[in-house]
Write an enzyme that holds these catalytic residues in place. Structure first.
Site, PDB file in Angstrom:
ATOM      1  CD  GLU A  78       6.163 -64.839  49.817  1.00 18.57           C
ATOM      2  OE1 GLU A  78       6.782 -65.058  50.866  1.00 18.57           O
ATOM      3  OE2 GLU A  78       5.344 -65.651  49.329  1.00 18.57           O
ATOM      4  CD  GLU A 113       2.491 -68.285  45.242  1.00 25.12           C
ATOM      5  OE1 GLU A 113       2.181 -68.567  46.414  1.00 25.12           O
ATOM      6  OE2 GLU A 113       3.634 -67.903  44.920  1.00 25.12           O
TER       7      GLU A 113
HETATM    8  O1  G3I Z   1      10.873 -81.807  51.194  1.00 18.55           O
HETATM    9  C1  G3I Z   1      10.823 -81.930  52.628  1.00 18.55           C
HETATM   10  C2  G3I Z   1      10.821 -83.365  52.975  1.00 18.55           C
HETATM   11  O2  G3I Z   1      12.046 -83.936  52.573  1.00 18.55           O
HETATM   12  C3  G3I Z   1      10.597 -83.517  54.488  1.00 18.55           C
HETATM   13  O3  G3I Z   1      10.459 -84.851  54.805  1.00 18.55           O
HETATM   14  C4  G3I Z   1       9.319 -82.772  54.916  1.00 18.55           C
HETATM   15  C5  G3I Z   1       9.096 -82.813  56.412  1.00 18.55           C
HETATM   16  O4  G3I Z   1       8.280 -81.744  56.830  1.00 18.55           O
HETATM   17  O5  G3I Z   1       9.446 -81.447  54.534  1.00 18.55           O
HETATM   18  C6  G3I Z   1       9.561 -81.298  53.140  1.00 18.55           C
HETATM   19  O6  G3I Z   1       9.639 -79.958  52.807  1.00 18.55           O
HETATM   20  C7  G3I Z   1       8.456 -79.210  52.945  1.00 18.55           C
HETATM   21  C8  G3I Z   1       8.059 -78.724  51.547  1.00 18.55           C
HETATM   22  O7  G3I Z   1       6.983 -77.818  51.661  1.00 18.55           O
HETATM   23  C9  G3I Z   1       7.662 -79.858  50.605  1.00 18.55           C
HETATM   24  O8  G3I Z   1       6.536 -80.511  51.068  1.00 18.55           O
HETATM   25  C10 G3I Z   1       8.729 -78.066  53.869  1.00 18.55           C
HETATM   26  O9  G3I Z   1       8.916 -78.550  55.178  1.00 18.55           O
HETATM   27  C11 G3I Z   1       7.597 -77.078  53.855  1.00 18.55           C
HETATM   28  O10 G3I Z   1       7.969 -75.903  54.563  1.00 18.55           O
HETATM   29  C12 G3I Z   1       7.304 -76.677  52.409  1.00 18.55           C
HETATM   30  O11 G3I Z   1       6.246 -75.771  52.430  1.00 18.55           O
HETATM   31  C13 G3I Z   1       6.073 -75.043  51.237  1.00 18.55           C
HETATM   32  C14 G3I Z   1       6.273 -73.546  51.511  1.00 18.55           C
HETATM   33  O12 G3I Z   1       5.962 -72.797  50.362  1.00 18.55           O
HETATM   34  C15 G3I Z   1       7.728 -73.243  51.895  1.00 18.55           C
HETATM   35  O13 G3I Z   1       8.611 -73.507  50.853  1.00 18.55           O
HETATM   36  C16 G3I Z   1       4.662 -75.294  50.731  1.00 18.55           C
HETATM   37  O14 G3I Z   1       4.557 -76.660  50.318  1.00 18.55           O
HETATM   38  C17 G3I Z   1       4.367 -74.387  49.549  1.00 18.55           C
HETATM   39  O15 G3I Z   1       3.020 -74.501  49.169  1.00 18.55           O
HETATM   40  C18 G3I Z   1       4.625 -72.935  49.945  1.00 18.55           C
HETATM   41  O16 G3I Z   1       4.418 -72.119  48.815  1.00 18.55           O
HETATM   42  C19 G3I Z   1       4.530 -70.720  49.028  1.00 18.55           C
HETATM   43  C20 G3I Z   1       5.075 -70.117  47.744  1.00 18.55           C
HETATM   44  O17 G3I Z   1       6.291 -70.737  47.396  1.00 18.55           O
HETATM   45  C21 G3I Z   1       5.262 -68.601  47.881  1.00 18.55           C
HETATM   46  N1  G3I Z   1       4.030 -67.977  48.319  1.00 18.55           N
HETATM   47  C22 G3I Z   1       3.402 -68.521  49.494  1.00 18.55           C
HETATM   48  C23 G3I Z   1       3.176 -70.034  49.336  1.00 18.55           C
HETATM   49  C24 G3I Z   1       2.484 -70.607  50.548  1.00 18.55           C
HETATM   50  O18 G3I Z   1       3.283 -70.493  51.686  1.00 18.55           O
END
Ligand code: G3I
Length: 358
Positions: A165, A272
């Protein structure tokens, strides 16, 4: 005596009947699609990669999740645990625990792995974002990060999303910590470092909203074209494909985009895919049918293109998906429902794979 003779006669005639049945069975045409055929079986026949993003929480806690994942897919992408923040939580400490678990699962089940992702502006640890770094320091941090993570998995990862991205507006890179701290050549440097760390791995640029034709896909196209002109080791482009039934991608535009990337010598992976239905119209059943059509169209386009070699969905069961949390409402964007029952979208993928000739 009579009985003995009868017995003999019976066993002789049973042999004949058995023989006839066997001949009949062998000469019957093969049933093209047995009820228990899986996406994985069908993909395997086409020498094609069918994958899903993996949630570490689900993999650890849900046996059905593990069973369906290994049964239906021959490729995985760790959804989160290879990102900078979880894998490199302190400047001098890496934590490979969760990512190792996914890699071990994939290897045990003969699945390929897409590494996701080395250079992104999200999921960064505080130690990195809360300090002012000089250009040299930031370059060293990124180089070491890429080198350490790739080297740890050298030989295990089929393809890396090296840069994720990075494209902002027309012909410009997104203003991120990397672009502002290092300069626009961070993209090129990242690919060169990645290649040095694992010369065998395929290296991808991955992005969203650039799947069809338009400003963003043009910007992605010129970025990768420029990289190739500078002999940067890049092998493919990931088209994320986060879509909805309200604004589905035009299959013919996606086909044209994949083709022009192929003409540059690049592979394409659908990396994705998920399809939201909350913003569509019609009953739930009608929405699921529309959703199935979007999946069907995109897999169809990919299978028709010789340079489109993988189709990965962002999760596989509606039980574990990022969409409801991100959009603040319930949604059902994947191909299995919350109870792991195949949805119309799953059947649509089976159909495309059964009739394809990749
Ligand atoms: O791991 C922590 C956990 O310790 C904590 O308790 C919890 C509280 O909210 O958060 C957890 O982390 C979260 C993580 O997902 C794991 O569940 C983050 O807050 C959350 O922001 C994160 O979101 C991910 C996002 O990327 C940001 O990294 C989504 O699951 C994931 O599906 C999404 O994937 C992205 C691709 O990497 C790139 N393209 C877009 C796609 C969708 O946004």
């Amino acid at each position: 005596m009579i009985f003995k003779g009868l017995n003999k006669y019976l066993s002789f005639s049973s042999l004949i009947i058995l023989g006839l049945t066997a001949t009949l069975l062998i000469s019957l045409p093969a049933i093209s699609q047995p009820a228990n055929i899986t996406l994985r079986d069908l993909a395997q026949e086409q020498n094609f990669h069918i994958g899903a993003a993996v949630s570490i929480k689900a993999l650890r806690n849900d046996p059905t999740y593990r069973e369906v994942l290994a049964r239906e897919f021959n490729m995985v992408t760790p959804e989160n645990v290879m990102k900078f923040k979880p894998i490199h939580p302190e400047r001098d400490r890496y934590d490979f625990t969760a990512a190792n678990e996914i890699v071990a699962f994939a290897k045990a089940n003969q699945m390929q792995i897409r590494g996701h992702t080395l250079v992104w502006h999200r999921s960064l640890p505080d130690w990195l974002t809360e300090t002012e770094w000089t250009r040299e320091e930031l370059m060293e941090i990124l180089r070491r990060h890429i080198f350490t993570v790739i080297s740890h998995y050298r030989g295990d990862i089929y393809a890396w999303d090296v840069v994720n991205e990075a494209v902002g507006g027309k012909d410009s890179l997104r203003k991120t910590i990397w672009q502002q701290g290092i300069g626009s050549d961070y993209v090129e440097l990242a690919f060169r470092w990645a290649h040095e760390a694992d010369p065998q791995a395929l290296l991808f640029y991955n992005d969203y909203d650039g799947e069809g034709l338009g400003e963003k896909s043009d910007a992605i196209y010129s970025l990768v074209k420029d990289l190739l002109a500078k002999d940067v080791p890049i092998h493919g482009v990931g088209l994320q494909m986060h879509k909805s039934i309200k604004n589905p991608p035009k299959p013919e535009d996606v086909a044209t985009n994949i083709k022009r990337l192929g003409e540059l010598g690049l592979e394409v992976h659908i990396t994705e895919m998920d399809v939201q239905i909350h913003n569509g119209t019609g009953t739930q059943e009608e929405r699921l049918v529309k959703q199935a059509k979007v999946y069907q169209d995109i897999l169809g386009v990919c299978l028709k293109a010789p340079n489109c070699t993988a189709f990965v969905t962002w999760g596989f069961t509606d039980k574990f998906t990022w969409i409801p949390r991100a959009f603040g409402q319930p949604d059902f964007p994947l191909i299995f429902d919350k109870s792991y029952r195949p949805k119309p979208a799953y059947q649509a993928l089976v159909e495309v794979l059964s009739t394809a000739n990749h």
